[in-house]
Design a protein around this motif. Structure first.
Motif, PDB file in Angstrom:
ATOM      1  N   GLU A 145      14.446 130.934   8.992  1.00 34.04           N
ATOM      2  CA  GLU A 145      14.293 132.422   8.251  1.00 34.04           C
ATOM      3  C   GLU A 145      12.688 132.765   8.048  1.00 34.04           C
ATOM      4  O   GLU A 145      12.608 133.882   8.108  1.00 34.04           O
ATOM      5  CB  GLU A 145      14.882 132.090   6.874  1.00 34.04           C
ATOM      6  CG  GLU A 145      14.545 132.934   5.578  1.00 34.04           C
ATOM      7  CD  GLU A 145      15.063 134.354   5.843  1.00 34.04           C
ATOM      8  OE1 GLU A 145      15.896 134.649   6.830  1.00 34.04           O
ATOM      9  OE2 GLU A 145      14.570 135.198   5.008  1.00 34.04           O
ATOM     10  N   ILE A 146      11.901 131.795   8.025  1.00 35.89           N
ATOM     11  CA  ILE A 146      10.425 132.237   7.691  1.00 35.89           C
ATOM     12  C   ILE A 146       9.843 132.871   9.173  1.00 35.89           C
ATOM     13  O   ILE A 146       9.035 133.672   9.073  1.00 35.89           O
ATOM     14  CB  ILE A 146       9.756 130.894   7.356  1.00 35.89           C
ATOM     15  CG1 ILE A 146      10.102 130.539   5.925  1.00 35.89           C
ATOM     16  CG2 ILE A 146       8.071 131.081   7.627  1.00 35.89           C
ATOM     17  CD1 ILE A 146       9.684 129.162   5.803  1.00 35.89           C
ATOM     18  N   GLY A 273       6.088 135.263   4.771  1.00 38.28           N
ATOM     19  CA  GLY A 273       6.713 136.102   3.773  1.00 38.28           C
ATOM     20  C   GLY A 273       6.177 137.706   4.169  1.00 38.28           C
ATOM     21  O   GLY A 273       6.688 138.752   3.621  1.00 38.28           O
ATOM     22  N   ILE A 274       5.128 137.845   4.914  1.00 33.05           N
ATOM     23  CA  ILE A 274       4.648 139.064   5.194  1.00 33.05           C
ATOM     24  C   ILE A 274       5.304 139.575   6.316  1.00 33.05           C
ATOM     25  O   ILE A 274       5.697 141.151   6.447  1.00 33.05           O
ATOM     26  CB  ILE A 274       3.202 139.000   5.620  1.00 33.05           C
ATOM     27  CG1 ILE A 274       2.470 138.336   4.463  1.00 33.05           C
ATOM     28  CG2 ILE A 274       2.554 140.463   6.055  1.00 33.05           C
ATOM     29  CD1 ILE A 274       2.366 139.201   2.941  1.00 33.05           C
ATOM     30  N   ALA A 275       5.266 139.058   7.449  1.00 34.24           N
ATOM     31  CA  ALA A 275       5.900 139.440   8.824  1.00 34.24           C
ATOM     32  C   ALA A 275       6.634 138.121   9.439  1.00 34.24           C
ATOM     33  O   ALA A 275       6.043 137.012   9.371  1.00 34.24           O
ATOM     34  CB  ALA A 275       4.973 140.377   9.693  1.00 34.24           C
ATOM     35  N   ARG A 276       7.479 138.404  10.447  1.00 36.81           N
ATOM     36  CA  ARG A 276       8.160 137.263  11.159  1.00 36.81           C
ATOM     37  C   ARG A 276       8.084 137.448  12.600  1.00 36.81           C
ATOM     38  O   ARG A 276       8.322 138.557  13.372  1.00 36.81           O
ATOM     39  CB  ARG A 276       9.611 137.150  10.638  1.00 36.81           C
ATOM     40  CG  ARG A 276      10.014 137.304   9.328  1.00 36.81           C
ATOM     41  CD  ARG A 276      11.335 136.745   8.752  1.00 36.81           C
ATOM     42  NE  ARG A 276      12.198 137.466   9.615  1.00 36.81           N
ATOM     43  CZ  ARG A 276      13.375 137.192   9.532  1.00 36.81           C
ATOM     44  NH1 ARG A 276      14.091 136.147   9.074  1.00 36.81           N
ATOM     45  NH2 ARG A 276      14.494 137.963  10.384  1.00 36.81           N
ATOM     46  N   ASP A 279      10.759 139.023  14.509  1.00 29.57           N
ATOM     47  CA  ASP A 279      10.987 140.242  14.235  1.00 29.57           C
ATOM     48  C   ASP A 279       9.831 141.159  14.966  1.00 29.57           C
ATOM     49  O   ASP A 279       9.819 142.476  15.226  1.00 29.57           O
ATOM     50  CB  ASP A 279      10.743 140.911  12.744  1.00 29.57           C
ATOM     51  CG  ASP A 279      11.662 140.176  11.813  1.00 29.57           C
ATOM     52  OD1 ASP A 279      12.621 139.966  12.449  1.00 29.57           O
ATOM     53  OD2 ASP A 279      11.525 140.174  10.547  1.00 29.57           O
ATOM     54  N   LEU A 363       8.052 123.219   0.748  1.00 32.77           N
ATOM     55  CA  LEU A 363       8.818 124.308   0.656  1.00 32.77           C
ATOM     56  C   LEU A 363       9.365 124.303  -0.614  1.00 32.77           C
ATOM     57  O   LEU A 363       9.645 125.633  -1.321  1.00 32.77           O
ATOM     58  CB  LEU A 363       9.600 124.481   1.726  1.00 32.77           C
ATOM     59  CG  LEU A 363       9.266 124.851   3.166  1.00 32.77           C
ATOM     60  CD1 LEU A 363      10.275 124.489   4.466  1.00 32.77           C
ATOM     61  CD2 LEU A 363       8.683 126.214   3.122  1.00 32.77           C
ATOM     62  N   GLY A 367       8.720 127.939  -3.006  1.00 32.55           N
ATOM     63  CA  GLY A 367       9.729 129.126  -2.816  1.00 32.55           C
ATOM     64  C   GLY A 367       9.129 130.125  -2.081  1.00 32.55           C
ATOM     65  O   GLY A 367       8.146 130.111  -1.739  1.00 32.55           O
ATOM     66  N   PRO A 368      10.072 131.222  -1.934  1.00 32.38           N
ATOM     67  CA  PRO A 368       9.739 132.581  -1.347  1.00 32.38           C
ATOM     68  C   PRO A 368       8.687 133.147  -1.840  1.00 32.38           C
ATOM     69  O   PRO A 368       7.687 133.614  -0.970  1.00 32.38           O
ATOM     70  CB  PRO A 368      10.832 133.433  -1.455  1.00 32.38           C
ATOM     71  CG  PRO A 368      11.891 132.726  -2.495  1.00 32.38           C
ATOM     72  CD  PRO A 368      11.445 131.230  -2.698  1.00 32.38           C
ATOM     73  N   LEU A 371       5.424 131.048  -1.290  1.00 32.79           N
ATOM     74  CA  LEU A 371       5.018 131.082   0.148  1.00 32.79           C
ATOM     75  C   LEU A 371       4.327 132.274   0.428  1.00 32.79           C
ATOM     76  O   LEU A 371       3.042 132.240   1.288  1.00 32.79           O
ATOM     77  CB  LEU A 371       6.340 130.984   1.205  1.00 32.79           C
ATOM     78  CG  LEU A 371       6.036 130.000   2.228  1.00 32.79           C
ATOM     79  CD1 LEU A 371       5.615 128.731   2.030  1.00 32.79           C
ATOM     80  CD2 LEU A 371       7.633 129.863   2.917  1.00 32.79           C
TER      81      LEU A 371
END
Lengths: 509, 451
Positions: A145-146, A273-276, A279, A363, A367-368, A371
């Protein structure tokens, strides 16, 4: 105190440092005294069989192994004393660029030492190891997911082994399609492990020049992109601390020619959490759990380098993977070997599982939101340092950075001061030096990664030290050139070590 | 501005405002201006929400509690990862943050603790293997074996690899992964009736880069290294010995004294927790003349500018950060802290302790063999001498292991996937932790007796 140390002789604080007592300590072998022992072996509760009556002549040692003889007290003092000769994250800022020397939480260490994690065996039945398999599975979900990847293998023991594994999958993918390719593209700012991992897979490495703005440009990639290119390996943010702004277009170019894009995850901390990466167009990447996910660096490992892939590469993953049972199989977790085109194993077991436990604890503790805050504060810290140092220090590519910034020694050249001198002088101020002379594309580079762990006042103290050294380089260059002055050992002769290698202790004859 | 405040991040909202102003931007988002809007994640990550330290501790303890472990059960499963006693001083010392939270000793003046430890480790490994130079660790026994083979191929400039019977099957799989892209041919030698490898002489030819043999064999037998080494050397091939029960080095003749050119393997037995098989501790040692083809970090002695002894990483022109695609290996981070564990362990045992402990392991296994011989239904199919691990034939191995587990014993490895030709059988291992009582209970469980 010897006068040669000059103004560094006094007890006053400079930067982060002051004087303390420092202990001498010889090698274990020099401390050894015949007859000492630091271990108590239990009395045998079985007959003491004689190996000599079982083995043929020549199979057994006819001497005792060459080890030192020490009491437990000797051993504890020895290692405690020499430990005090190390810099460490728990002592001070350790701004080693691209290594992400963030704080290593203590609960992680506690968790990995629980007998249910530390005293379990890789070949015990899966039914007796459900807790650790569940942890591996949950961590895989989170890392996927990250990163925006579909599957993640935990086997690689460090980032470089993750690269090797990733490129093995790239090779297997092309070969399975009957599409032999022989080139891997690597930017000139890449870590040395990238070309080395490609070469181990028998790929020819072609280097792509970065633009004057420090990043890759689509035209430069297009120029060398042929049907022989198996993959482009890219680090994003790159080793100049810059986000590869054209990454999506570059990935499109590589994909259009049937190539794949490998992401070196060393600098993932800036993107949490900024960009993956998934993606952005990355097909396969590794994570450095010892950088981004706070597992300790241990003086050079153990690390952990899980490798994530998009679904197109999933059939080639190393086996086994962990699978959650479903339907009629009942509950729980199983080992999954059903990857028909698997590259095989890269680790004797499941990788550095003890590091996975620590990363999972991290982690869960963040949490989201936490992070994402890591990424934001890491980037804030790097830009703040850059703002404080700009002017007094040459900034070869002066753009807003992500998690690290790169300076050079250019302004100190007139005074005969090099990056190496600056690094050694920083030690006197109580800091481990930044990464130096890397990336290779900046002459005399000084690569600073403060991480999110450092407070404002801590950054200010470090910036003050850097500014003071820039000033010293002008006012008293000899003092900088002969640093460090406050350490137990002065500058070490690395040339001598390489010319006349002494790689083990031997008794004086 | 409202920020979450995890305990690992020191920034206050005031700090952040001050820092943004110093940088000259208005908000945190502006720091990410180089990330194109369309590439940004527009939502929160879908990972579990933050938990407090006590909640995290409880969750992890609950996960750990679901794993049968060597603290909760008697343990006879080895097969490459061994359950040994680790003196408490080890954890106290390796927990020192100066060791744990440092990195690769690139700056020697501020890393002498790590460097001196590596130098001491290198010296110990040379002593134990009978060789002249050791590196500062590799990932595990499997990758160490693969690296040793790659090194031998470079040295010999040949492409064929003869693997004697008894290499850990997982090591064989890793080796296959590592050489798949290369022009390498792997030839496997069969097993002889006594459990050792069959003679390899006929398999070695002028194309052979190396002969690889594991000592003791995966199935336990102690191999005839002198004979295998002679076969390798007769055709100009290198002789690579793999050790994955490192404690055996305290009893068996050093491979270097029997002709080994490279000795590599797994040193987890030297105090490193089993940890589901990792982090482990790969090692590799060789002769001085081969040092330039070695993989991995090396630490060497030198002096400082005042003439005082110190240690540095050296011969790094072999390594990826200097040589890039021409490096001897891609390895960077290795298993530093595990190397420290093993160095502390070996210092505590010392020369007498290591030899005694190895003999105690041997004696426990011999006692267990004796009990097997005296138990109807159980047998020892491979007669060659062993160290602390051997094969037991048993009717219905899965049922036997299940009975053992019911009795609180992890009884060994079912060999069905690894050595089906042996029929129903187990690989069992005894260490200093195996009490006579536990051995007796294991034998009873395997035989289907209630003890």
């Amino acid at each position: 105190m010897s006068s040669e140390r000059g103004r560094d002789a006094g007890p006053e604080r400079i930067g982060n440092a002051t004087y303390g007592l420092s202990w001498e300590e010889p090698l274990l072998f020099e401390r050894s005294r015949p007859g000492r022992v630091g271990y108590s072996i239990p009395e045998a509760d079985v007959p003491l069989a004689e190996p000599e009556s079982v083995f043929e002549a020549g199979f057994l040692r006819d001497d005792l192994p060459a080890l030192p003889e020490l009491s437990e007290v000797d051993v504890v003092r020895h290692f405690t004393r020499i430990s005090t000769w190390n810099a460490a994250v728990d002592l001070a800022l350790y701004p080693l660029g691209s290594c992400t020397m963030k704080y290593n939480p203590k609960i992680n260490e506690w968790a990995a030492r629980l007998p249910g994690f530390a005293s379990i065996h890789p070949l015990q039945p899966a039914g007796t190891a459900q807790g650790v398999l569940e942890l591996c599975w949950r961590l895989e979900q989170a890392l996927a997911e990250i990163s925006g990847m579909d599957r993640v293998s935990m086997q690689p023991a460090a980032g470089a082994q993750g690269e090797l594994t990733g490129i093995m999958m790239v090779r297997a993918y092309h070969e399975h399609r009957g599409d032999a390719r022989n080139i891997v593209l690597v930017p000139d700012s890449a870590h040395g492990t990238n070309p080395a991992s490609a070469a181990l897979n028998d790929y020819r490495v072609v280097t792509i020049p970065s633009g004057r703005d420090g990043i890759l440009h689509p035209e430069a990639v297009a120029k060398v992109m042929t049907p022989d290119v198996a993959a482009l390996m890219v680090t994003n943010p790159n080793t100049l601390g810059l986000f590869e702004t054209h990454i999506a277009e570059i990935c499109d170019i590589v994909h259009a020619h049937g190539g794949l894009v490998y992401g070196d995850g060393a600098n993932l901390n800036a993107l949490l959490g900024i960009a993956r990466p998934g993606d952005l167009g990355i097909d396969v990447m590794h994570f450095n759990l010892h950088k981004t996910f706070s597992t300790p660096h241990g003086g050079g490992g153990p690390g952990s380098g899980p490798v994530g892939v998009k679904n197109i590469l999933a059939p080639y993953l190393p086996v086994p993977m962990v699978r959650k049972r479903a339907g009629s199989e009942g509950e729980g977790f199983a080992l999954d070997y059903e990857f028909p085109h698997s590259i095989g194993r890269v680790h004797a077991n499941f990788g550095n599982v003890g590091m996975l436990v620590r990363a999972w604890a991290y982690l869960r503790s963040l949490g989201p939101e936490g992070l994402r805050l890591c990424a934001e504060m890491a980037v804030l810290n790097a830009n703040y340092l850059l703002a404080r140092l700009r002017g007094a220090w040459h900034v070869p590519i002066d753009r807003p950075v992500m998690h690290e910034c790169v300076l050079s020694d250019k302004q100190l050249e007139p005074f005969g001061i090099t990056t190496l001198d600056v690094a050694k002088r920083l030690i006197d101020y109580g800091y481990h030096p930044p990464t130096v002379y890397f990336p290779l594309i900046v002459h005399g580079s000084i690569m600073i990664e403060p991480t999110e762990s450092e407070s404002l006042e801590g950054l200010d103290r470090f910036a003050d030290a850097m500014l003071a050294i820039a000033e010293e380089a002008r006012s008293d260059p000899e003092h900088v050139r002969t640093a460090p002055h406050r350490t137990r050992l002065a500058r070490l002769d690395e040339t001598r070590a390489a010319r006349h290698p002494v790689l083990r202790w031997q008794p004086e004859s | 501005m409202s920020l979450p405040s995890p305990r690992y991040i020191p920034h206050t909202e005031d700090d952040v405002r001050l820092m943004l102003a110093a940088i000259g931007v208005t908000d945190l988002d502006a720091l990410f201006a180089s990330v194109p809007e369309k590439l940004r994640l527009a939502r929160a990550l879908a990972i579990p929400q933050v938990a407090s330290e006590q909640e995290v501790a409880a969750e992890l303890a609950a996960l750990a509690a679901r794993n049968v472990n060597a603290g909760s059960h008697d343990w006879f499963l080895g097969a490459g990862i061994y359950s040994h006693y680790a003196p408490t001083a080890i954890d106290a010392l390796i927990s020192r943050a100066e060791f744990t939270t440092a990195y690769t000793p690139y700056q020697p003046e501020i890393s002498q603790g790590t460097l001196q430890t590596i130098f001491e480790w290198q010296t110990m490994i040379c002593g134990l293997t009978g060789l002249e130079v050791s590196n500062a660790s590799l990932y595990d026994g499997a990758s160490a074996t693969a690296e040793a083979v790659l090194m031998a191929m470079r040295l010999a400039r040949r492409h064929k690899v003869v693997v004697a019977h008894g290499l850990h099957p997982h090591y064989g799989e890793v080796l296959a992964s590592y050489v798949r892209a290369l022009d390498a041919e792997i030839v496997a030698a069969p097993r002889a009736a006594d459990g050792r490898t069959a003679p390899v002489d006929a398999l070695v030819d002028d194309e052979t880069a190396c002969v690889v043999v594991q000592q003791p064999s995966f199935l336990g037998p102690v191999q005839d290294l002198a004979a295998i080494g002679a076969a390798a050397h007769a055709r100009g091939a290198l002789f690579v010995v793999v050790v994955n029960e490192a404690l055996s080095l305290g009893l068996l003749r050093a491979p270097g004294d029997l002709g080994a050119d490279i000795v590599c393997g797994e040193a987890q037995s030297f105090g490193v927790p089993m940890s589901f098989g990792g982090p482990a501790l790969g090692f590799l040692a060789t002769r001085d003349r081969h040092v330039r083809q070695m993989p991995g970090r090396l630490c060497g002695e030198t002096v400082d500018s005042r003439g005082k002894r110190g240690f540095v990483l050296t011969l790094s022109t072999r390594e990826q950060h200097i040589r890039r695609e021409k490096a001897t290996s891609n390895i960077c981070t290795n298993q530093g802290l595990c190397l420290l564990i093993a160095t502390v362990y070996l210092s505590l045992l010392g020369r007498v302790g290591l030899a005694k402990l190895a003999r105690l392991n041997f004696a426990k296994a011999e006692y267990m063999k004796q009990q097997v011989r005296q138990t109807s239904g159980l047998g020892l199919p491979l007669p060659a001498p062993t160290f602390n691990e051997f094969v037991v034939s048993v009717p219905d191995a899965p049922a036997a292991l299940a009975r053992a587990l019911d009795a609180g014993i992890v009884g060994g490895l079912d060999l069905a996937p690894y050595a089906p030709e042996l029929g129903s059988s187990l690989l069992v291992c005894a260490t200093e932790l195996s009490t006579r009582d536990a051995i007796d209970r294991l034998i009873a469980a395997l035989a289907g007796r209630t003890s």
